[in-house]
Design a protein around this motif. Structure first.
Motif, PDB file in Angstrom:
ATOM      1  N   MET A   1       0.849  -1.201   0.000  1.00  0.00           N
ATOM      2  CA  MET A   1       0.000   0.000   0.000  1.00  0.00           C
ATOM      3  C   MET A   1       0.884   1.250   0.000  1.00  0.00           C
ATOM      4  SD  MET A   1      -2.770   1.061   2.897  1.00  0.00           S
ATOM      5  CE  MET A   1      -3.561  -0.543   2.893  1.00  0.00           C
ATOM      6  N   SER A   2       0.562   2.206  -0.834  1.00  0.00           N
ATOM      7  CA  SER A   2       1.356   3.429  -0.884  1.00  0.00           C
ATOM      8  C   SER A   2       1.294   4.132   0.461  1.00  0.00           C
ATOM      9  CB  SER A   2       0.801   4.353  -1.967  1.00  0.00           C
ATOM     10  OG  SER A   2       1.161   5.686  -1.693  1.00  0.00           O
ATOM     11  N   SER A   3       2.419   4.683   0.872  1.00  0.00           N
ATOM     12  CA  SER A   3       2.427   5.345   2.174  1.00  0.00           C
ATOM     13  C   SER A   3       1.912   6.767   2.077  1.00  0.00           C
ATOM     14  CB  SER A   3       3.839   5.351   2.749  1.00  0.00           C
ATOM     15  OG  SER A   3       4.627   6.259   2.014  1.00  0.00           O
ATOM     16  N   THR A   4       1.653   7.242   0.871  1.00  0.00           N
ATOM     17  CA  THR A   4       1.317   8.654   0.748  1.00  0.00           C
ATOM     18  C   THR A   4      -0.122   8.894   0.313  1.00  0.00           C
ATOM     19  OG1 THR A   4       2.100   8.703  -1.513  1.00  0.00           O
ATOM     20  CG2 THR A   4       3.684   9.271   0.197  1.00  0.00           C
ATOM     21  N   THR A   5      -0.899   7.842   0.107  1.00  0.00           N
ATOM     22  CA  THR A   5      -2.286   8.042  -0.296  1.00  0.00           C
ATOM     23  C   THR A   5      -3.203   7.410   0.733  1.00  0.00           C
ATOM     24  OG1 THR A   5      -1.569   7.919  -2.576  1.00  0.00           O
ATOM     25  CG2 THR A   5      -3.923   7.776  -2.182  1.00  0.00           C
TER      26      THR A   5
ATOM     27  N   PRO B   1      -6.126   5.423   1.900  1.00  0.00           N
ATOM     28  CA  PRO B   1      -7.121   4.489   1.363  1.00  0.00           C
ATOM     29  C   PRO B   1      -8.499   4.859   1.907  1.00  0.00           C
ATOM     30  CG  PRO B   1      -5.818   3.436   3.086  1.00  0.00           C
ATOM     31  CD  PRO B   1      -5.276   4.820   2.932  1.00  0.00           C
TER      32      PRO B   1
ATOM     33  N   ARG C   1       0.375   5.442  10.733  1.00  0.00           N
ATOM     34  CA  ARG C   1       1.468   5.595   9.770  1.00  0.00           C
ATOM     35  C   ARG C   1       1.946   7.042   9.689  1.00  0.00           C
ATOM     36  NH1 ARG C   1       0.221   3.395   4.186  1.00  0.00           N
ATOM     37  NH2 ARG C   1      -1.916   4.125   4.480  1.00  0.00           N
TER      38      ARG C   1
ATOM     39  N   LEU D   1       2.118   8.584   6.167  1.00  0.00           N
ATOM     40  CA  LEU D   1       0.827   8.996   5.607  1.00  0.00           C
ATOM     41  C   LEU D   1       0.390  10.329   6.204  1.00  0.00           C
ATOM     42  CD1 LEU D   1      -1.769   8.219   3.942  1.00  0.00           C
ATOM     43  CD2 LEU D   1      -2.690   7.436   6.128  1.00  0.00           C
TER      44      LEU D   1
ATOM     45  N   SER E   1       2.389  13.090   4.575  1.00  0.00           N
ATOM     46  CA  SER E   1       2.081  13.362   3.164  1.00  0.00           C
ATOM     47  C   SER E   1       0.697  14.000   3.032  1.00  0.00           C
ATOM     48  CB  SER E   1       2.196  12.094   2.322  1.00  0.00           C
ATOM     49  OG  SER E   1       1.074  11.281   2.514  1.00  0.00           O
TER      50      SER E   1
END
Lengths: 284, 284
Positions: free
Chosen positions: A1-5, A7, B234, B237, B240
């Motif tokens: 899972m992207s750490s910057t978006t 979910p 996170r 997250l 960002s």
């Protein structure tokens, strides 16, 4: 899972929004006032209104200052304060402009809500003492132009809740009253006031923007006040939804209708308070 | 139109819910702490957590009493108070039961949210003085069973917001901290504590239910505390989404992601506080 978006996120660990404590407190208060109200006959109307104004320390006259950052409901009778239901003429004009503009855009098909409507009323209220209780007064309301009696009621105050709103230029007060139609009193009124009111109506609510000129005697110059009030438009609907609140024998939408009505009422009051951004009346 | 049935109602005169002042205030605070944080290298992690506990007058030790009826955010530094992040063993057991039950039902297909997961951790924290600032300490965390070092960080407190919750048995505090990985310090620790933690995870959040046994010296009996914390899982997250908050060059869902994350965080904290209904730790 992207750490910057982010979910898609559930509203909470329970999957739902938690209870809104603020709206629930107001709904409980109004409901309690309605269910424990004194008689007054089948003609008696319950009035629920929010006035926009400023909470002031009764001694210093300064606006209330509590060590909190956001809107909250004050414990009744804990603080010696008064509520000033008045704004400057400029503030009144600001709300008039805002509400006219909202009425205009609410009549466009793309608007997400029903259109606002508008009435202009000019009436004269005359107040007479009541035999019932010192605090109650009888109000006779006449059309200013025709002189016809529109209403003759005794108003009984049931209760108030004050809402302190430190992020905004205004506070607000929710009042529950009983208006009991009475025969026209005899004698002379203790005072009269002239009301020039623009009444905006939206679904189950009226927003009244009123200039009030009061005179105690013919010689004194009249006092001029500018008021903004939000009220629930249909007392009969208020009573019927209140009576079914939480009733397990009613269908779910009827059980929840009272709380839905109060939620929209609180939302509207908050929107009005949030827009009090053009300078408020300051005490002298 | 029937006078007794509520027709479909708009959310407000604007057709939308007004801004939630409470959630916005917390989002603004956390965002400000993040964007103005000191450096600490690319390894530094921002920790945002809500602790459940009781706000107490620093002199009397009594729970804070303000003349308000509902949850509100306190103005920082206006009241001389301390936050007690501790509950009784019974309260701890109550939350353990509730969260285990929620984990069970959240794994059923009909549940409206993602399932909770669960980890049991037993670690020993040793604290060492830091060269940086008197308040900062270096924490070395070891697995209790293997003795392996899991983490060695210097924790820098950035800021707190206290939330007073008069309708509930508990208050809460939001803290923003910076955790900066550091080399293992030399010398002997000033104190150690043993943590027995059940960590429930749900989407972007961890709920930590921890029994903490602290000892200053080998001779004194250990102090036992029971803590409940919610944290954003996170840090990457968090950073960002914070950096894109309100950025007109980002797509709308990225612009709003930070506020959505904080909304779910506040919702979860409120649900925990609301369930603190089994007797709270009372000061002696």
């Amino acid at each position: 899972m992207s750490s910057t978006t982010l979910p898609p996120l559930s509203l909470s660990i329970l999957g739902v929004e938690p209870l809104d404590e603020f709206i629930r407190e107001i709904a409980d208060f109004v409901h309690h006032m309605i269910m424990t109200r004194p008689g007054g006959g089948s003609e008696a109307r319950v009035e629920v209104e929010a006035k926009i104004g400023v909470l002031r320390d009764r001694i210093s006259g300064q606006r209330l200052a509590l060590p909190v950052l956001v809107e909250t409901i004050l414990t009744p009778n804990d603080i010696d304060l008064r509520f000033e239901s008045n704004m400057s003429a400029n503030q009144h004009k600001h709300f008039n402009t805002l509400l006219n503009e909202l009425m205009r855009i609410s009549n466009q098909p793309s608007h997400p809500s029903s259109p606002l409507e508008y009435t202009h009323l000019k009436v004269i209220d005359s107040f007479f003492p009541s035999d019932h209780q010192d605090r109650d007064k009888i109000r006779v309301t006449r059309d200013e132009n025709t002189g016809n009696v529109l209403e003759c009621v005794r108003k009984v105050r049931l209760g108030d809740l004050n809402i302190y709103s430190p992020k905004r230029l205004a506070d607000w007060r929710i009042s529950v009253n009983l208006e009991i139609p009475t025969p026209h009193p005899v004698g002379t009124p203790t005072f009269t006031r002239r009301k020039d009111r623009i009444c905006y109506s939206h679904e189950e609510f009226n927003i009244d923007l009123t200039q009030v000129k009061s005179s105690i005697s013919h010689n004194a110059p009249p006092e001029v006040l500018h008021e903004l009030e939000l009220e629930i438009a249909r007392p009969a609907l208020l009573l019927s939804t209140a009576s079914k609140r939480g009733d397990p024998n009613s269908p779910e939408h009827e059980r929840n209708a009272f709380d839905e009505l109060i939620r929209a009422f609180v939302n509207n009051a908050r929107i009005l308070v949030k827009n009090a951004n053009d300078g408020w009346h300051r005490a002298q």
